[in-house]
Design an enzyme around this catalytic site. Structure first.
Site, PDB file in Angstrom:
ATOM      1  N   THR A 100      47.419  41.569  76.052  1.00 13.41           N
ATOM      2  CA  THR A 100      48.827  41.180  76.108  1.00 13.41           C
ATOM      3  C   THR A 100      49.602  41.714  74.904  1.00 13.41           C
ATOM      4  O   THR A 100      50.670  42.314  75.051  1.00 13.41           O
ATOM      5  CB  THR A 100      48.961  39.647  76.170  1.00 13.41           C
ATOM      6  N   THR A 125      55.143  37.999  63.501  1.00 12.62           N
ATOM      7  CA  THR A 125      54.765  36.769  62.810  1.00 12.62           C
ATOM      8  C   THR A 125      54.411  37.061  61.362  1.00 12.62           C
ATOM      9  O   THR A 125      53.939  38.165  61.041  1.00 12.62           O
ATOM     10  CB  THR A 125      53.552  36.115  63.513  1.00 12.62           C
ATOM     11  N   ASP A 126      54.590  36.057  60.503  1.00 14.20           N
ATOM     12  CA  ASP A 126      54.178  36.231  59.109  1.00 14.20           C
ATOM     13  C   ASP A 126      52.667  36.300  58.961  1.00 14.20           C
ATOM     14  O   ASP A 126      52.154  36.716  57.910  1.00 14.20           O
ATOM     15  CB  ASP A 126      54.739  35.118  58.225  1.00 14.20           C
ATOM     16  N   GLU A 127      51.926  35.942  60.021  1.00  8.07           N
ATOM     17  CA  GLU A 127      50.462  35.958  59.927  1.00  8.07           C
ATOM     18  C   GLU A 127      49.899  37.373  59.782  1.00  8.07           C
ATOM     19  O   GLU A 127      48.734  37.533  59.407  1.00  8.07           O
ATOM     20  CB  GLU A 127      49.842  35.242  61.129  1.00  8.07           C
ATOM     21  N   TYR A 153      44.157  37.163  66.641  1.00  2.00           N
ATOM     22  CA  TYR A 153      45.573  37.031  66.985  1.00  2.00           C
ATOM     23  C   TYR A 153      46.443  37.840  66.037  1.00  2.00           C
ATOM     24  O   TYR A 153      47.249  38.675  66.466  1.00  2.00           O
ATOM     25  CB  TYR A 153      45.995  35.554  66.954  1.00  2.00           C
ATOM     26  N   LYS A 157      48.842  41.255  66.667  1.00  2.00           N
ATOM     27  CA  LYS A 157      50.274  41.313  66.386  1.00  2.00           C
ATOM     28  C   LYS A 157      50.583  42.431  65.386  1.00  2.00           C
ATOM     29  O   LYS A 157      51.601  43.129  65.520  1.00  2.00           O
ATOM     30  CB  LYS A 157      50.763  39.971  65.848  1.00  2.00           C
ATOM     31  N   ASN A 182      56.331  29.579  60.600  1.00  2.00           N
ATOM     32  CA  ASN A 182      56.024  28.635  61.679  1.00  2.00           C
ATOM     33  C   ASN A 182      57.291  27.997  62.238  1.00  2.00           C
ATOM     34  O   ASN A 182      58.080  27.425  61.479  1.00  2.00           O
ATOM     35  CB  ASN A 182      55.104  27.526  61.160  1.00  2.00           C
ATOM     36  N   LYS A 192      50.166  22.792  69.769  1.00  2.00           N
ATOM     37  CA  LYS A 192      50.593  23.160  68.422  1.00  2.00           C
ATOM     38  C   LYS A 192      50.761  21.907  67.559  1.00  2.00           C
ATOM     39  O   LYS A 192      50.914  20.795  68.066  1.00  2.00           O
ATOM     40  CB  LYS A 192      51.904  23.954  68.487  1.00  2.00           C
ATOM     41  N   TYR A 210      42.883  19.828  60.024  1.00  2.00           N
ATOM     42  CA  TYR A 210      41.835  20.726  59.547  1.00  2.00           C
ATOM     43  C   TYR A 210      41.547  20.512  58.058  1.00  2.00           C
ATOM     44  O   TYR A 210      42.466  20.379  57.234  1.00  2.00           O
ATOM     45  CB  TYR A 210      42.246  22.185  59.740  1.00  2.00           C
TER      46      TYR A 210
END
Length: 339
Positions: A100, A125-127, A153, A157, A182, A192, A210
Site C-alpha cells: 500500500t 509522518t515524523d516517524e 511502517y 513511509k 501524532n 490508537k 507500553y
C-alpha cells in the site's frame, strides 16, 4: 478545482474531507478508499450527500481503476493520505505496508504524471526520522533531519517519500511532502492510543501502557493538521518538505492520565505491558519552516483538544462502538451498495 483525496475514509483523510467540503463548496472532493479495517464509511456519512463530494471504493495499487478515476474526474490536485499506519501491525505483517505505502504511492504518482495534475501532495509522518533521546529536549526534527526508520511502517513511509522526491526531480512534477506529529481528534480509530483510552475507560476496562509510559510524542489536533495541508497544496513551494508539529510534547503516561481525568475515571485502570519492539523514545517536530513560509501555527492546545475529543467520543458513542463490535465493516454495503 477537483481534488482527489486518497484514504479519505480514514482518520486524518476523513477529517480533511469534512474540512475541505465545508470550507470550499466550489471545489469538488473526490475521495478514494479501499475500506480496509481502518477505513470507515460512517466517518463520511455526514458529507456523502454533499454536491461537492464523491466517493470511490478502490485500492490505490489498482492501476487500471485509478487511471479510470483520473480520466473521469480530471483532478487538479492529489492529496495522498492512503496508508497502512499501525506500527504493531507492520511488525507482524510487513508486506501489506510495502504494497500500500510504496506500490500504491507509485501508482498515484504515475497517474498524476500521466494526467497532468497541478500538485501532488504526499502525507507522511515524523516517524521517518526515527526518534530522539529523552534526555535532549533541545533536539527537534527539521526537514533536513536524516531518515532513520525504526519499523516496517516507517520504512515504507520513508520509501514513499523518496519516490515522491525522485518523481519531482526526474519528471519535474509539482510535488510536496508533509511530515506530521501524532494526530488526535474526532473519527480516530479505536486501536490508537487516545480513543483506546476513552473506549476502555468508559467500559471500565484496563488501559494498557507500553513499558513505563515515558515515551514522548508531540500531539497535533487533527483540524490544525488539515489547515496546514490546505495551505501547502495552495501556497506551498513545489519540491519542498514541510514539518507539521503540535508544540504539545507529552509522555504516553501523561496523555493517559489527562484523558482519564477528563472522563472522571480512576487511574487504577492503568496497566503497564511489555514494551513494543524497537519502540521510538521521543518524537518532536520543529514547524518553523511552515510557519515562516506559510504562516501556519497550531491553534489548539492539548488540554483544549482533549476536551473537544472526549466530548466528540461521548456524543458519538455509536460510531466507535460499531467499530469495536465490527458492525462498521457492513456499513458501506448497507448504505451505499446500490448507489
Amino acid at each position: 478545482m477537483n481534488i482527489v483525496v486518497t484514504g479519505g475514509a480514514g482518520f486524518i483523510g476523513g477529517n480533511f474531507c469534512h474540512y475541505m467540503t465545508g470550507k470550499y463548496p466550489e471545489d469538488n472532493i473526490i475521495c478514494i478508499d479501499k475500506l480496509t479495517y481502518a477505513g470507515n464509511m460512517e466517518t463520511l456519512a455526514p458529507i456523502m450527500d454533499k454536491p461537492n463530494f464523491k466517493f470511490y471504493k478502490a485500492d490505490i495499487t489498482d492501476r487500471d481503476t485509478i487511471y479510470k478515476i483520473f480520466e473521469d474526474e480530471n483532478p487538479d490536485i492529489v492529496v495522498n493520505f492512503a496508508a497502512e499506519s499501525h506500527v504493531d501491525r507492520s511488525i507482524t505483517d510487513p508486506e501489506i505496508f510495502l504494497r500500500t505505502n510504496i506500490i500504491g504511492t507509485s501508482v498515484m504518482l504515475d497517474a498524476s504524471r500521466k494526467y497532468g495534475i497541478k500538485r501532488y501532495h504526499q502525507v507522511s509522518t515524523d516517524e521517518v526520522y526515527g526518534d530522539l533521546p529523552l534526555d535532549r529536549p533541545d533536539l527537534f526534527f527539521t526537514e533536513t533531519t536524516p531518515l532513520h526508520t525504526s519499523s516496517p511502517y516507517s520504512a515504507s513511509k520513508a520509501s514513499a517519500d523518496l519516490l515522491v522526491q525522485a518523481y519531482a526531480r526526474t519528471y519535474n512534477m509539482p510535488c510536496t511532502i508533509s511530515r506530521c506529529s501524532n494526530n488526535y481528534g474526532p473519527y480516530h480509530f479505536p486501536e490508537k492510543l487516545i480513543p483506546l483510552i476513552i473506549a476502555n475507560a468508559e467500559n471500565d476496562k484496563e488501559i494498557p501502557v507500553y513499558g513505563t509510559g515515558e515515551n514522548v510524542r508531540d500531539w497535533l489536533y487533527v483540524e490544525d493538521h488539515c489547515i496546514a495541508i490546505d495551505l501547502i497544496i495552495r501556497k506551498g513551494t513545489p519540491g519542498e518538505i514541510y514539518n507539521i508539529g503540535g508544540h504539545n510534547e507529552k509522555t504516553n503516561l501523561e496523555v493517559v492520565k489527562t484523558v482519564i481525568a477528563e472522563l472522571g475515571k480512576s487511574e487504577d485502570l492503568i496497566t503497564f505491558v511489555t514494551d513494543r519492539a524497537g519502540h521510538d523514545r521521543r518524537y518532536a517536530i520543529d514547524p518553523t519552516k511552515i510557519h515562516n513560509e506559510l504562516g501556519w501555527l497550531p491553534t489548539t492546545t492539548f488540554d483544549e483538544g482533549i476536551k473537544k475529543t472526549v466530548k466528540w467520543y461521548m456524543d458519538n458513542r455509536e460510531w466507535w462502538e460499531n467499530i469495536i463490535s465490527g458492525d462498521y465493516q457492513n456499513y458501506y454495503e448497507k448504505m451505499y451498495g446500490n448507489r
